[in-house]
Design an enzyme around this catalytic site. Structure first.
Site, PDB file in Angstrom:
ATOM      1  N   THR A   7      19.436   0.529 -32.938  1.00 14.90           N
ATOM      2  CA  THR A   7      18.010   0.821 -32.884  1.00 14.90           C
ATOM      3  C   THR A   7      17.228  -0.441 -33.208  1.00 14.90           C
ATOM      4  O   THR A   7      17.532  -1.123 -34.179  1.00 14.90           O
ATOM      5  CB  THR A   7      17.564   1.940 -33.837  1.00 14.90           C
ATOM      6  OG1 THR A   7      16.133   1.943 -33.887  1.00 14.90           O
ATOM      7  CG2 THR A   7      18.074   1.747 -35.252  1.00 14.90           C
ATOM      8  N   ASP A  36      14.363  -0.222 -34.242  1.00 17.41           N
ATOM      9  CA  ASP A  36      13.458   0.210 -35.316  1.00 17.41           C
ATOM     10  C   ASP A  36      14.005  -0.061 -36.716  1.00 17.41           C
ATOM     11  O   ASP A  36      13.252  -0.020 -37.692  1.00 17.41           O
ATOM     12  CB  ASP A  36      13.165   1.710 -35.191  1.00 17.41           C
ATOM     13  CG  ASP A  36      12.548   2.076 -33.856  1.00 17.41           C
ATOM     14  OD1 ASP A  36      12.052   1.172 -33.158  1.00 17.41           O
ATOM     15  OD2 ASP A  36      12.556   3.276 -33.502  1.00 17.41           O
ATOM     16  N   MET A  96       6.352  -2.078 -31.521  1.00 18.04           N
ATOM     17  CA  MET A  96       7.077  -0.805 -31.513  1.00 18.04           C
ATOM     18  C   MET A  96       7.638  -0.516 -32.904  1.00 18.04           C
ATOM     19  O   MET A  96       7.387  -1.249 -33.851  1.00 18.04           O
ATOM     20  CB  MET A  96       8.200  -0.842 -30.475  1.00 18.04           C
ATOM     21  CG  MET A  96       7.686  -0.956 -29.046  1.00 18.04           C
ATOM     22  SD  MET A  96       9.007  -0.817 -27.791  1.00 18.04           S
ATOM     23  CE  MET A  96       9.123   0.966 -27.626  1.00 18.04           C
ATOM     24  N   ARG A 120       8.067   3.105 -33.965  1.00 18.40           N
ATOM     25  CA  ARG A 120       7.783   4.511 -34.292  1.00 18.40           C
ATOM     26  C   ARG A 120       7.217   4.664 -35.713  1.00 18.40           C
ATOM     27  O   ARG A 120       6.200   4.050 -36.007  1.00 18.40           O
ATOM     28  CB  ARG A 120       9.039   5.360 -34.130  1.00 18.40           C
ATOM     29  CG  ARG A 120       9.448   5.530 -32.694  1.00 18.40           C
ATOM     30  CD  ARG A 120      10.752   6.307 -32.587  1.00 18.40           C
ATOM     31  NE  ARG A 120      11.117   6.512 -31.201  1.00 18.40           N
ATOM     32  CZ  ARG A 120      10.747   7.564 -30.483  1.00 18.40           C
ATOM     33  NH1 ARG A 120      10.026   8.525 -31.041  1.00 18.40           N
ATOM     34  NH2 ARG A 120      11.092   7.681 -29.225  1.00 18.40           N
ATOM     35  N   GLU A 180       2.843   0.685 -33.812  1.00 13.08           N
ATOM     36  CA  GLU A 180       2.357   1.726 -32.895  1.00 13.08           C
ATOM     37  C   GLU A 180       2.157   3.051 -33.624  1.00 13.08           C
ATOM     38  O   GLU A 180       1.353   3.869 -33.211  1.00 13.08           O
ATOM     39  CB  GLU A 180       3.361   1.920 -31.748  1.00 13.08           C
ATOM     40  CG  GLU A 180       4.765   2.289 -32.218  1.00 13.08           C
ATOM     41  CD  GLU A 180       5.778   2.447 -31.084  1.00 13.08           C
ATOM     42  OE1 GLU A 180       5.428   2.182 -29.926  1.00 13.08           O
ATOM     43  OE2 GLU A 180       6.924   2.829 -31.373  1.00 13.08           O
ATOM     44  N   ARG A 185      11.872  -5.202 -26.463  1.00 15.88           N
ATOM     45  CA  ARG A 185      13.276  -4.789 -26.589  1.00 15.88           C
ATOM     46  C   ARG A 185      14.104  -5.204 -25.385  1.00 15.88           C
ATOM     47  O   ARG A 185      15.210  -4.700 -25.190  1.00 15.88           O
ATOM     48  CB  ARG A 185      13.386  -3.272 -26.824  1.00 15.88           C
ATOM     49  CG  ARG A 185      13.089  -2.402 -25.649  1.00 15.88           C
ATOM     50  CD  ARG A 185      13.234  -0.915 -26.028  1.00 15.88           C
ATOM     51  NE  ARG A 185      13.202  -0.085 -24.854  1.00 15.88           N
ATOM     52  CZ  ARG A 185      12.944   1.222 -24.827  1.00 15.88           C
ATOM     53  NH1 ARG A 185      12.671   1.846 -25.956  1.00 15.88           N
ATOM     54  NH2 ARG A 185      12.971   1.906 -23.719  1.00 15.88           N
TER      55      ARG A 185
END
Lengths: 394, 394
Positions: free
Chosen positions: B143, B145, B188, B190, B244, B297
């Protein structure tokens, strides 16, 4: 009419940046400074802080104080190391410009910018002729938009084109690997579609469908939505790349940022989000938008080597030409392809001032949403070496 | 409880991708395939086309048919070479999963994904235990993230962090060279602020002011506008980087894309444009927004070498562990810093399934808009080599 002569002119030099930066505008500065150091006629090398603002305020930097090894970093520093501005000089400003030149005994003036800056540069050249102030004026071209006239291409474009081409090809891998939404990407370039066209440079290698919209073709909503549905139905994923400046047939922009810049131009932006919303609203498909925006003019990793070298040479050529007696010109490039070769030329400033070179309509496909191979032959040498090999196992 | 044993298990292997790609998910695939080829127990190496969709449909690719030199391209191919999906498996789907495994005699299953995928992976592990179908299941973390729990960090994050850090530092050159508008950049991540925090990795080298907003801190409009005015007044230009996923204290997002993904999560997007509009409306300053989005990404040029190597090792470790009898685990990393060193560990899947690791509040400055140095010590080794030297002559 440009004055020419080889009469030796002793004095100081001033270089200034105008308008938005490019990845390689600092390379032109490096080329100009390095060349100036070779000529005894040029005594002190000044740079204007923040372009025209620095000239008007007499706010100059002595570039001689920087060590060569520090200056070498200019070749990999994005944006403008001197600072730039979007102030458009008016007639009322020119006396202050002349005062600055006299105060610092500026005899060589180089303005590194796009169409607006070449207009200013031309006016300063005319000022020198009209007032009899002995000054040699050469414009150094700079714009990612590639919309300067006469020259084959413009320093800054090769790098912005590489950013667009590589980003689109990489994004296409993502779009095809997880085809859950239409992806709309917005590119810079104002009223000219050159950068956006570069986003289709590797269209034949893309594992997904692509639609490309330039400002040179009026945007037609119904035709767009029909094309989106048709491409989406192929099941490979869909990448839509658009220019920030796309507009309807009546001239109204697809998205209006509501902002006006210092030259009075509308600042574009938001078209990708607007189209993404339109796709979701009108087709029921999911969509998302990407807008790298200014990132497309600062990337060092995607700087074109060819562009970097040419930008440096443009700066050097400007100084060399001025020392040889030229004034009232902009440096440009003429080229051969297969194999690619370029050489600097001098173009009278009056020919480029305020002219805008649009993307050729004959390089746009009949569907209004694709780019013909002739553009690839033009553009690919400008982005330099790039390994476009990816693998899909699907 | 994880079953362990060194009993030799002969059969086929299946690897699948889940969720959004990273720049290095294909490197994990490469590591897994290369390792599998070393073990005679593994007969045929399959990949699932488009993740869970491919498993449900029995749509598998025999990866043995690709030449080694082609597979080597996986190390520099962004996105997922197998294809991925956002389909969340439900209880009703598991019989079809088991049927696929039986049909293809799958005895080794590797799921390469984030928290949702690790939940699925854990369910498949439980399915194997409950039904007595002999299967070894290992999750390979992925990920951008960085929100997977227990592991020090996650493959994919180092590259996304490098993209954020380098993009912000390059953009800062532009912002300071032409300080005509506040620039807001959206990253990005989340609900986790890891990537956005990385955009401040070189804050101490930036020639402009910076404000950083993560989703871990409730967004306060008045405090934000006051900070923008204060920073702008310093005259150096201002870069605002935001996640975001930023939201107000009541949980409502700063911008709502109106889209929900296959896992039922709201798709974020548009926060930078919303804040840019807010700045213009409420302060009278000009502002523009950048949203590289998915470009963050897929960038090969800004892929972290450290990340790439670790992703490959994560894939190899998964296969090695399964062959050695392990099942029910996810590969993770434990690390030492100064100097940086990492090694793979095995973490029970039930510990990571659906858990979300947020950015630590103690690494956020008191102003709620800056990142403390402790994060730099954590993050910098993950992005690998990068030459951050730029020159300003101003």
């Amino acid at each position: 009419m440009c004055k020419e002569g080889a009469v030796m002119l002793k004095g100081n030099m001033l270089i200034a940046h105008g308008g938005g930066p490019t990845p390689v505008i600092n390379s032109s500065l490096l080329g100009a400074v390095r060349e100036a150091k070779l000529h005894g006629e040029i005594e002190t090398i000044y740079g204007a802080r923040f372009g025209a603002e620095g000239i008007l305020a007499g706010d100059l930097i002595d570039l001689g104080k920087f060590a060569d090894e520090d200056l070498a970093l200019l070749a990999k520093t994005p944006a403008s190391a001197l600072g730039s501005c979007r102030r458009k000089l008016t007639d009322a400003d020119y006396p202050a410009v002349l005062e600055c030149f006299k105060k610092f005994n500026i005899r060589y003036f180089f303005y590194n910018g796009g169409n607006d800056s070449m207009d200013t540069c031309n006016k300063i050249y005319n000022l020198s002729v009209e007032t009899g102030y002995e000054l040699r004026v050469i414009g150094i071209p700079k714009t990612i938009d590639n919309d300067l006239d006469v020259t084959d291409h413009c320093p800054g474009f090769g790098s912005a084109a590489k950013y667009a081409a590589v980003s689109a090809l990489e994004l296409a891998q993502d779009v095809s690997a997880l085809p859950i939404h239409v992806v709309v990407m917005e590119m810079m370039g104002r009223n000219a579609g050159w950068i956006t066209a570069a986003s289709a440079l590797y269209a034949d290698l893309m594992p997904c469908e692509q639609l490309v919209y330039l400002p040179e073709v009026a945007f037609d909503k119904e035709r767009f939505l029909a094309a989106v549905k048709e491409k989406w139905a192929k099941g490979r994923g869909l990448l839509v790349t658009i220019s920030e400046g796309i507009h309807y047939a009546d001239g109204s922009p697809v998205a209006d940022s509501g902002v006006v810049d210092g030259f009075g131009h509308k600042v574009p932006g938001g078209a990708a989000q607007a189209l993404s919303d339109m796709i979701m609203r009108e087709t029921g498909l999911k969509s998302r938008s990407e807008k790298p925006g200014l990132l497309g003019r600062v990337s060092v990793a995607l700087m074109s080597e060819v562009d970097q070298k040419e930008a440096e040479e443009a700066g050097a050529c400007a100084v060399r030409s001025a020392v040889a007696g030229k004034t009232g010109y902009m440096v440009g490039f003429e080229t051969a392809r297969e194999p690619y070769a370029s050489q600097t030329i001098l173009i009278p400033l009056e020919q480029v001032a305020n002219a805008e070179k649009k993307f050729p309509l004959e390089w746009i496909g009949d569907d209004g949403a694709s780019i013909r191979p002739a553009f690839k032959a033009y553009c690919e040498p400008l982005i330099g070496a790039y390994d476009s090999r990816f693998i899909s196992l699907r």
